[in-house]
Design an enzyme around this catalytic site. Structure first.
Site, PDB file in Angstrom:
ATOM      1  N   LEU A 131      -3.173   0.443   7.052  1.00 44.35           N
ATOM      2  CA  LEU A 131      -2.599   0.347   5.713  1.00 44.35           C
ATOM      3  C   LEU A 131      -3.033   1.549   4.881  1.00 44.35           C
ATOM      4  O   LEU A 131      -4.147   2.052   5.028  1.00 44.35           O
ATOM      5  CB  LEU A 131      -3.065  -0.940   5.010  1.00 44.35           C
ATOM      6  CG  LEU A 131      -2.624  -2.277   5.619  1.00 44.35           C
ATOM      7  CD1 LEU A 131      -3.217  -3.434   4.823  1.00 44.35           C
ATOM      8  CD2 LEU A 131      -1.110  -2.389   5.684  1.00 44.35           C
ATOM      9  N   ASP A 132      -2.143   2.003   3.982  1.00 42.12           N
ATOM     10  CA  ASP A 132      -2.511   3.060   3.045  1.00 42.12           C
ATOM     11  C   ASP A 132      -3.698   2.614   2.192  1.00 42.12           C
ATOM     12  O   ASP A 132      -3.925   1.414   1.997  1.00 42.12           O
ATOM     13  CB  ASP A 132      -1.337   3.389   2.123  1.00 42.12           C
ATOM     14  CG  ASP A 132      -0.147   3.977   2.870  1.00 42.12           C
ATOM     15  OD1 ASP A 132      -0.348   4.522   3.963  1.00 42.12           O
ATOM     16  OD2 ASP A 132       0.975   3.876   2.335  1.00 42.12           O
ATOM     17  N   THR A 133      -4.418   3.582   1.647  1.00 39.42           N
ATOM     18  CA  THR A 133      -5.610   3.288   0.845  1.00 39.42           C
ATOM     19  C   THR A 133      -5.319   2.278  -0.262  1.00 39.42           C
ATOM     20  O   THR A 133      -6.075   1.327  -0.456  1.00 39.42           O
ATOM     21  CB  THR A 133      -6.161   4.591   0.223  1.00 39.42           C
ATOM     22  OG1 THR A 133      -6.566   5.475   1.274  1.00 39.42           O
ATOM     23  CG2 THR A 133      -7.362   4.298  -0.672  1.00 39.42           C
TER      24      THR A 133
END
Length: 304
Positions: A131-133
């Protein structure tokens, strides 16, 4: 050390038996040269050995080294489920999944490696779903490269399902939208992506859950199902649709109303790599998305 045990049901060459169990050639090479073993009825055998019904095959996988540049660190992990093969985690927004130049430590992978080291698990963080930050929600981690291989194969065979909940700018009035638009890297950027005919095939289903409005903007709550896993796929597809995610200033939305892209991985479903049982793991909306929804009111959806 991680091992798997099997009972043989028919006469078969050991190499073919292992192939049926989805043990890859790469894994066999690692077993041969990095400290693993293949046993038949407790005795080491080569892959040309002829198995007979009733034989017991044990595959002993070699210990794994931590990935280079991935320093084990002790830190908080929200564990949804864990067994000897998989680890399901609920990642908060603001935490990177793996180390990068901007986030060399404190990532979810650092903490997973710290957990493994503390518990004597000789492996590294095999991140199955990244997942993106600034995206929150469920993440799947494999505890062994073979398990990672099995779960990746499920993704290729459309047996691994991921669902996201997101807030999108503006009101969407179509109940279900299927987006099939290729995605490529944007020129001059190592981060940003765009819809481009030269890109990789990408497919997203968008289901409308409701339209809302608050003091600053109108938005829609949508559920998204990924059929492919391109970088920033949901964010790029929603921008292409004309409804970028609330807070996603990288893809054309304003970040004044919401401090991050309003995107949450709410559900992961797959077949357990060993038992083949269908497993589903859910994560409720995080507090920032709940609060934003609470400050808004519903709007009647217009029929198209």
């Amino acid at each position: 050390m991680f091992q798997l045990d099997y009972e043989v049901e028919e006469q078969l060459i050991l190499r073919d038996f292992l192939a049926r169990k989805d043990i890859s050639k790469t894994t066999l090479t690692a077993i041969k040269y990095q400290g693993g073993d293949i046993l038949v009825n407790g005795h080491a055998q080569n892959v040309r050995y002829i198995l007979r019904p009733g034989d017991q095959v044990t595959v002993v996988f070699p210990p794994e080294q931590m990935s280079e540049g991935l320093k084990p660190e002790l830190g908080p992990l929200s564990v949804l489920y864990e067994d000897k093969t998989i680890l399901l985690l609920d990642k908060p927004a603001g935490q990177s999944t793996i180390p990068s130049r901007n986030h060399p430590s404190g990532t979810l992978a650092n903490f997973v490696c710290g957990k493994f080291e503390e518990e004597g698990i000789l492996s590294t963080a095999h991140i199955v779903t990244r997942l993106d930050t600034d995206t929150s929600g469920v993440i799947c981690v494999a505890k062994n490269r073979h398990i990672h291989h099995l779960l990746s194969k499920q993704m290729n065979e459309q047996l691994f399902h991921r669902r996201y909940t997101a807030f999108a700018e503006g009101h969407i009035n179509t109940p279900l939208i299927r987006i099939e638009q290729p995605i490529d890297r944007k020129e001059g950027s190592i981060i940003e992506r765009k819809v481009s005919a030269e890109g990789q095939y990408a497919k997203t289903d968008v289901t409308l859950l409701g339209n809302y409005v608050n003091d600053v903007q109108a938005f829609s709550v949508v559920e998204l199902k990924l059929h492919t896993g391109r970088t920033h796929q949901i964010r790029v597809h929603m921008q292409w649709l004309g409804h970028p995610l609330v807070g996603d200033d990288l893809y054309g939305a304003s970040s004044h109303q919401f401090a991050r892209q309003a995107l949450h991985c709410s559900s992961i479903s797959f077949l357990h790599p060993l038992t083949k049982e269908r497993m589903i793991f859910d994560s409720p909306l995080p507090s920032d998305m709940k609060y934003y929804l609470k400050q808004s009111k519903t709007v009647e959806i217009r029929s198209m």
